[in-house]
Design a protein around this motif. Sequence first.
Motif, mmCIF file in Angstrom:
data_model
loop_
_atom_site.group_PDB
_atom_site.id
_atom_site.type_symbol
_atom_site.label_atom_id
_atom_site.label_comp_id
_atom_site.label_asym_id
_atom_site.label_seq_id
_atom_site.Cartn_x
_atom_site.Cartn_y
_atom_site.Cartn_z
ATOM 1 N N MET A 548 4.737 25.677 -14.140
ATOM 2 C CA MET A 548 3.430 26.200 -13.761
ATOM 3 C C MET A 548 3.560 27.364 -12.777
ATOM 4 N N ARG A 549 4.620 27.386 -11.995
ATOM 5 C CA ARG A 549 4.835 28.528 -11.103
ATOM 6 C C ARG A 549 4.935 29.815 -11.913
ATOM 7 N N ARG A 550 5.646 29.715 -13.031
ATOM 8 C CA ARG A 550 5.778 30.895 -13.890
ATOM 9 C C ARG A 550 4.408 31.333 -14.402
ATOM 10 N N LYS A 551 3.548 30.357 -14.720
ATOM 11 C CA LYS A 551 2.207 30.686 -15.187
ATOM 12 C C LYS A 551 1.401 31.377 -14.090
ATOM 13 N N VAL A 552 1.542 30.896 -12.850
ATOM 14 C CA VAL A 552 0.809 31.503 -11.728
ATOM 15 C C VAL A 552 1.269 32.940 -11.520
ATOM 16 N N VAL A 553 2.577 33.155 -11.521
ATOM 17 C CA VAL A 553 3.104 34.514 -11.354
ATOM 18 C C VAL A 553 2.652 35.393 -12.515
ATOM 19 N N GLN A 554 2.689 34.846 -13.716
ATOM 20 C CA GLN A 554 2.222 35.597 -14.888
ATOM 21 C C GLN A 554 0.758 35.993 -14.730
ATOM 22 N N PHE A 555 -0.049 35.076 -14.217
ATOM 23 C CA PHE A 555 -1.462 35.375 -13.989
ATOM 24 C C PHE A 555 -1.627 36.537 -13.010
ATOM 25 N N VAL A 556 -0.868 36.509 -11.923
ATOM 26 C CA VAL A 556 -0.966 37.573 -10.917
ATOM 27 C C VAL A 556 -0.561 38.915 -11.509
ATOM 28 N N LEU A 557 0.538 38.944 -12.258
ATOM 29 C CA LEU A 557 1.009 40.200 -12.848
ATOM 30 C C LEU A 557 0.002 40.744 -13.854
ATOM 31 N N LYS A 558 -0.565 39.872 -14.674
ATOM 32 C CA LYS A 558 -1.547 40.322 -15.664
ATOM 33 C C LYS A 558 -2.850 40.752 -14.987
ATOM 34 N N PHE A 559 -3.234 40.070 -13.927
ATOM 35 C CA PHE A 559 -4.433 40.466 -13.181
ATOM 36 C C PHE A 559 -4.266 41.892 -12.667
ATOM 37 N N GLN A 560 -3.090 42.203 -12.133
ATOM 38 C CA GLN A 560 -2.846 43.537 -11.576
ATOM 39 C C GLN A 560 -2.839 44.603 -12.664
ATOM 40 N N GLN A 561 -2.395 44.226 -13.848
ATOM 41 C CA GLN A 561 -2.441 45.165 -14.970
ATOM 42 C C GLN A 561 -3.870 45.383 -15.463
ATOM 43 N N TYR A 562 -4.752 44.458 -15.133
ATOM 44 C CA TYR A 562 -6.138 44.533 -15.605
ATOM 45 C C TYR A 562 -7.041 45.322 -14.662
ATOM 46 N N THR A 563 -6.865 45.174 -13.355
ATOM 47 C CA THR A 563 -7.764 45.860 -12.418
ATOM 48 C C THR A 563 -7.666 47.373 -12.540
ATOM 49 N N SER A 564 -6.494 47.870 -12.923
ATOM 50 C CA SER A 564 -6.314 49.318 -13.027
ATOM 51 C C SER A 564 -7.178 49.940 -14.112
ATOM 52 N N PRO A 565 -7.141 49.461 -15.371
ATOM 53 C CA PRO A 565 -8.033 50.061 -16.377
ATOM 54 C C PRO A 565 -9.508 49.827 -16.098
ATOM 55 N N VAL A 566 -9.848 48.709 -15.459
ATOM 56 C CA VAL A 566 -11.253 48.480 -15.114
ATOM 57 C C VAL A 566 -11.722 49.526 -14.118
ATOM 58 N N MET A 567 -10.888 49.807 -13.109
ATOM 59 C CA MET A 567 -11.248 50.837 -12.137
ATOM 60 C C MET A 567 -11.320 52.206 -12.813
ATOM 61 N N ALA A 568 -10.351 52.501 -13.647
ATOM 62 C CA ALA A 568 -10.323 53.810 -14.303
ATOM 63 C C ALA A 568 -11.549 54.012 -15.185
ATOM 64 N N LYS A 569 -11.872 52.997 -16.003
ATOM 65 C CA LYS A 569 -13.036 53.121 -16.882
ATOM 66 C C LYS A 569 -14.342 53.079 -16.102
ATOM 67 N N GLY A 570 -14.402 52.220 -15.090
ATOM 68 C CA GLY A 570 -15.635 52.106 -14.324
ATOM 69 C C GLY A 570 -15.904 53.297 -13.437
ATOM 70 N N LEU A 571 -14.838 53.886 -12.897
ATOM 71 C CA LEU A 571 -14.972 55.020 -11.984
ATOM 72 C C LEU A 571 -14.895 56.347 -12.725
ATOM 73 N N GLU A 572 -13.720 56.656 -13.258
ATOM 74 C CA GLU A 572 -13.488 57.977 -13.841
ATOM 75 C C GLU A 572 -14.320 58.231 -15.090
ATOM 76 N N ASP A 573 -14.453 57.207 -15.933
ATOM 77 C CA ASP A 573 -15.086 57.412 -17.240
ATOM 78 C C ASP A 573 -16.506 56.874 -17.315
ATOM 79 N N THR A 574 -17.066 56.475 -16.190
ATOM 80 C CA THR A 574 -18.460 56.020 -16.193
ATOM 81 C C THR A 574 -19.203 56.544 -14.965
ATOM 82 N N THR A 575 -18.828 56.059 -13.783
ATOM 83 C CA THR A 575 -19.534 56.446 -12.556
ATOM 84 C C THR A 575 -19.506 57.951 -12.331
ATOM 85 N N PHE A 576 -18.364 58.579 -12.622
ATOM 86 C CA PHE A 576 -18.247 60.028 -12.432
ATOM 87 C C PHE A 576 -19.249 60.805 -13.283
#
Length: 975
Positions: A548-576
């Motif tokens: 389960m530790r591996r699952k927790v670390v996997q969750f953290v790594l995937k979360f970090q890969q997700y916040t970046s496109p959300v910010m990019a799409k929400g900021l650069e390609d929408t809010t701007f």
Amino acid sequence: MNPSSAPSSTYRLQFNRGFTFADAADMIAYLHALGISHVYASPFLKARTGSLHGYNIVDHNALNPEIGTKADFDAYIERLHHYGMGQIVDIVPNHMGVGGDDNNWWLDVLENGEASVYADFFDIDWHPANPALSNKVLLPFLGDHYGSVLENGELKLVFDSKNGTFNVRYYEHLFPIDPLTYPFILGMHIDRLTQHSDRNQRLFEALTVVIAACKSLPGRNDLSDSLRKYRHQSAMACKHHLVELYSKHPEAHTYIQANLDVFNGDVKQPGSFDRLHQLLETQAYRLSYWKVATEEINYRRFFDINELAALRMENSEVFDVTHQLILQMVHDGQINGLRVDHPDGLSDPCAYYHQLQQLVRKQAGTQSESDDAFFGLWIEKILANFEHLPSDWPVSGTTGYDSAFLLNGIFVRQQSERQVNRIYSRFIGLNLEYESLLYDRKKLITHRMLSSELTVLANLLSHIAQTNRRTRDFTYQALRDALGEVVACFPVYRTYITATQISEEDLRYVQWAIAQAKKHNPATDILIFDFIGQLLTLTHLDAYRNSMRRKVVQFVLKFQQYTSPVMAKGLEDTTFYIYNRLTSLNDVGFNPCAFGISVAAFHQANKQRLMHWPQAMVTTSTHDSKRSEDVRARINVLSEMPDEWQRRLNRWSRLNRHKKRLINHESAPSRNDEYLIYQTLIGVWPLQTGHLFEDTDALESLRKRIEDYMLKAIREAKVHTSWINPNEEYEEAIRSFVSALLYTNPEHNAFLADFLPFQQRVARFGLFNSLSQTLMKLTIPGIPDIYQGNELWMFNLVDPDNRQPVDYRERNRLLSSLVKESEACTDLSVFARQLLEQIGNGHAKLYLTWKSLKLRHRYQQLFRHGSYTGLTAQGPRADHICAFARCHEGETIIAVAAREFVPLVTEENDLPIGGSIWHDTFVELPANQSEIQTYRNVFTGERVTSTRIDDQFFLSAAEVFSSFSVGLLVEEPAK
């Protein structure tokens, strides 16, 4: 110059079928004459056919044939080296182009599913929440619902006789058929062959052998390495048998085609497509309408682009294979530095940088990191204004979005912020609060465009929660909603937490996001947010079992890969595209809330760059810019004349009211889109207005550019229309409005009659802004980068507008002429003043660029290692000056740039130079100056001698700006 040495300046080139290696080779002499040390090349590996940008690579180990052959590339490199120049290349480790029919790795995955030798290359969730997608990859490439596309006969089963494969064709797309299911095709009506000639009997026997071989293949769920290899080899043998069968048995042609005809059905009989549907249902993929991707896609993409599938660069085999050719070019001296595209998409960017450095060192035969300085790596990292690049990253710095933000902000008048806010709010009839808008747009992205990726995260989160009795009561939906809130509240693109490291800065970002999510959701159980926060910071990780530790670390790594496109799409390609207060502030790496940058803050940021990242890139325009540097320089001027801007806006709105349409009882375009249109016209209007109305093609071209831009802008904004759900009525209203604004010449167009005098005045101020900005870019700490063509005036909008062909022959001719004229000139100050008087032709910018780059070449150590001291101005025009000194081992240069030109340029003084403007204004020299010193202005040849007042030394602004609106001063040696 040694090509392998650190660059002193770069020049970005966009390679594609319209600009090839041969074209680049032809212009190297020009770039050398300009003073460029390194070409900064866009990706040139094999990309999707017709790609204009090169980021959709389909083969990492081949050159793009549309750009040139190996011989063309070698000739281009030879030309570079002939002039002692080097090359930095843009590489794309995060994703590859998929769909189409040209990515062999992807096609193998589609054919073999999890049993493919490349299945682990792509970031695919083979066991998503939707059971219909278990062991399948969703392919959202259809232009309509699957059933409609199937029954319209658009999916065609075909046989490739050269390779012995069956595939389904859908326009440019190819969907391979699993050889394990070939018997379903080949075995249909096979018994009929025994009822005819001996030749048919022999075909029957041969087909029986092939069918038996296909049936004996290991299944797609047999995932051991040995079975994968065995399946691959056996499948190749089956295909080879089919090729032989087809070539030896002419009867096979008719037989196979007849079977294909049955599968391909009759559009008049929907039931005739059942066989093809059954065949497709047995494959390792599921074809779907492209809109389905937002909720069910199960491979990670680059943002929301279905045709770009993410690679698992953390897989060492993927890393090795994708970097083979690039590293060979590094070894051969053909590449002298790398620009890493979208590193935030990687699972562990820091580990990737270290791995890349190690491979480069291995190629060079040096294993220890202490042997040499790091190989040049520039990363496309977008930093928030309060964020710092991690100091332990083995990179040279960012690609310069952060410096572009500073260089633009220094030309925005901070004191006008309140008034511009009021103008914007009154015009659109709404008080848009930026932070709330960004939060709302990010939530929109998570719930619509990137919903499927959130689902993957939520499934993993729910699985983790169910393993602990204290968290198992958290429902899936509650966890998913809370997770979306945390993402929407995240203050930066991403964090870089790993199983072994978490920085204080990253900890603060997570804590901030959790706290803000709680505030936004007072009715939600705060324990859920606390649980997510503990996971994201790996708190109590030891409390979980190993698996389960591996699952927790996997969750953290995937979360970090997700916040970046959300910010990019929400900021650069929408809010701007919604927050249009002052659109020059809406660009990649910018903060639209930061209304300008003070001179003091500008100096402090440059000191920090020199201290921590002296080799970072410094840029003002890129291929990703929403607006080119010269467009932003114009729009910035509006902050200097808010009263007149407001009067013009109100007048234009009244004049153009009748050009709007009524849609659902509301005027279209909206007031906010109308506000954007006026700023866009101010920014891109051509310098030669008179010629424009004499040339119908030129006017039509401008109209088309504005219409295309506005169509993209309103779709990106996702308010009245969008890419997914186009509102044709609103979009037509936009086209109609733009067309009506530009329908004829000013004599018969009341709007243009009022608009053009104002625009031309603003444009002139903008040119002076741009000259000052260019000087600062070329002299502050870091490596200056010029985006192709921007050594002359370029009034471009977002891509594809900023990727138009550049006339390098004309630039070469102009530079040669400037060099000859300036070198032959007996009074350089007269020459410089003439350039300023004719500023509209762009020669002044080219001249400034050439002179500055040549000085950088002459004083390489000073610009690379020299100190940076911000210089204070005093006197009545002090606020209109930004100046600094660079010093190194007894050498000194001083850059002095004028700014905020509106009060400086009047009818009496149409140029911002001379004593009548700058009288009694002085630039204070560094405190270590102990005697009167003479400096030479590189642009004008004039000598400026310091003046002593009490115990301090000063330069007269009137002398610095005697003939030119910027000054680059070199300390003259004492006689």
